[in-house]
Design a protein around this motif. Structure first.
Motif, PDB file in Angstrom:
ATOM      1  N   TYR A  38       0.826  -1.203   0.000  1.00  0.00           N
ATOM      2  CA  TYR A  38       0.000   0.000   0.000  1.00  0.00           C
ATOM      3  C   TYR A  38       0.863   1.257   0.000  1.00  0.00           C
ATOM      4  O   TYR A  38       0.574   2.223  -0.707  1.00  0.00           O
ATOM      5  CB  TYR A  38      -0.930  -0.027   1.217  1.00  0.00           C
ATOM      6  N   SER A  45      -3.235   5.206  -4.110  1.00  0.00           N
ATOM      7  CA  SER A  45      -3.999   4.531  -3.060  1.00  0.00           C
ATOM      8  C   SER A  45      -5.500   4.819  -3.110  1.00  0.00           C
ATOM      9  O   SER A  45      -6.284   4.063  -2.563  1.00  0.00           O
ATOM     10  CB  SER A  45      -3.444   4.884  -1.684  1.00  0.00           C
ATOM     11  N   LYS A  48      -8.762   2.052  -5.959  1.00  0.00           N
ATOM     12  CA  LYS A  48      -8.796   0.686  -5.423  1.00  0.00           C
ATOM     13  C   LYS A  48      -8.724  -0.373  -6.522  1.00  0.00           C
ATOM     14  O   LYS A  48      -8.133  -1.435  -6.323  1.00  0.00           O
ATOM     15  CB  LYS A  48     -10.039   0.471  -4.561  1.00  0.00           C
ATOM     16  N   LYS A  49      -9.286  -0.090  -7.686  1.00  0.00           N
ATOM     17  CA  LYS A  49      -9.218  -1.059  -8.784  1.00  0.00           C
ATOM     18  C   LYS A  49      -7.783  -1.238  -9.260  1.00  0.00           C
ATOM     19  O   LYS A  49      -7.349  -2.349  -9.560  1.00  0.00           O
ATOM     20  CB  LYS A  49     -10.114  -0.622  -9.940  1.00  0.00           C
ATOM     21  N   LEU A  51      -5.121  -0.768  -7.369  1.00  0.00           N
ATOM     22  CA  LEU A  51      -4.466  -1.529  -6.306  1.00  0.00           C
ATOM     23  C   LEU A  51      -4.731  -3.022  -6.459  1.00  0.00           C
ATOM     24  O   LEU A  51      -3.817  -3.844  -6.333  1.00  0.00           O
ATOM     25  CB  LEU A  51      -4.957  -1.069  -4.931  1.00  0.00           C
ATOM     26  N   MET A  52      -5.977  -3.364  -6.725  1.00  0.00           N
ATOM     27  CA  MET A  52      -6.358  -4.771  -6.874  1.00  0.00           C
ATOM     28  C   MET A  52      -5.677  -5.411  -8.076  1.00  0.00           C
ATOM     29  O   MET A  52      -5.150  -6.515  -7.994  1.00  0.00           O
ATOM     30  CB  MET A  52      -7.867  -4.897  -7.028  1.00  0.00           C
ATOM     31  N   PHE A  55      -1.810  -5.858  -7.692  1.00  0.00           N
ATOM     32  CA  PHE A  55      -1.370  -6.657  -6.555  1.00  0.00           C
ATOM     33  C   PHE A  55      -0.683  -7.937  -7.033  1.00  0.00           C
ATOM     34  O   PHE A  55       0.302  -8.378  -6.445  1.00  0.00           O
ATOM     35  CB  PHE A  55      -2.549  -6.972  -5.634  1.00  0.00           C
ATOM     36  N   SER A  77     -14.034  -5.754  -4.051  1.00  0.00           N
ATOM     37  CA  SER A  77     -13.392  -4.535  -3.574  1.00  0.00           C
ATOM     38  C   SER A  77     -11.975  -4.844  -3.089  1.00  0.00           C
ATOM     39  O   SER A  77     -11.597  -6.006  -2.903  1.00  0.00           O
ATOM     40  CB  SER A  77     -14.201  -3.934  -2.424  1.00  0.00           C
ATOM     41  N   TRP A  78     -11.232  -3.777  -2.863  1.00  0.00           N
ATOM     42  CA  TRP A  78      -9.893  -3.910  -2.303  1.00  0.00           C
ATOM     43  C   TRP A  78      -9.975  -4.590  -0.933  1.00  0.00           C
ATOM     44  O   TRP A  78      -9.182  -5.454  -0.603  1.00  0.00           O
ATOM     45  CB  TRP A  78      -9.258  -2.519  -2.201  1.00  0.00           C
ATOM     46  N   LYS A  79     -10.980  -4.228  -0.148  1.00  0.00           N
ATOM     47  CA  LYS A  79     -11.161  -4.846   1.167  1.00  0.00           C
ATOM     48  C   LYS A  79     -11.398  -6.348   1.043  1.00  0.00           C
ATOM     49  O   LYS A  79     -10.848  -7.130   1.820  1.00  0.00           O
ATOM     50  CB  LYS A  79     -12.322  -4.188   1.909  1.00  0.00           C
ATOM     51  N   LEU A  81     -10.281  -8.275  -1.301  1.00  0.00           N
ATOM     52  CA  LEU A  81      -9.015  -8.881  -1.702  1.00  0.00           C
ATOM     53  C   LEU A  81      -8.067  -9.006  -0.514  1.00  0.00           C
ATOM     54  O   LEU A  81      -7.486 -10.074  -0.299  1.00  0.00           O
ATOM     55  CB  LEU A  81      -8.360  -8.078  -2.828  1.00  0.00           C
TER      56      LEU A  81
END
Length: 91
Positions: A38, A45, A48-49, A51-52, A55, A77-79, A81
């Protein structure tokens, strides 16, 4: 082809370069690893898409297989994942 992507509608910003990551190998704390990821992606940051999607670039060997086998119907969502990642690699 959309069903092959965990995040099919991700938009990569112009001139985006994936940071160099120390690849996660499953031998360290997944929560600490997520913090490192992160922070390296700090400039993005809020996306979120993004970030996902990226990853997967921070994972090694069997962890990449884990990521590619995630069900898109369960990861919205990122959460979602990071919860799945911690559940898979907690020790």
């Amino acid at each position: 082809m959309v069903e092959l992507c965990l995040v099919p509608d991700v938009v990569t910003p112009p001139k985006f370069k994936v940071p160099d990551f120390e690849k996660y190998k499953g031998t360290t704390c997944p929560k600490n690893y997520l913090k490192m990821y992160y922070r390296k992606m700090g400039a993005y940051s809020r996306d979120k898409k993004l970030l996902m999607h990226f990853f997967q670039e921070s994972l090694a060997r069997a962890m990449v297989t884990w990521y590619t086998n995630l069900e898109a119907s369960r990861i919205h969502s990122w959460k979602d994942l990071i919860t799945a990642f911690i559940r898979q690699y907690q020790y």
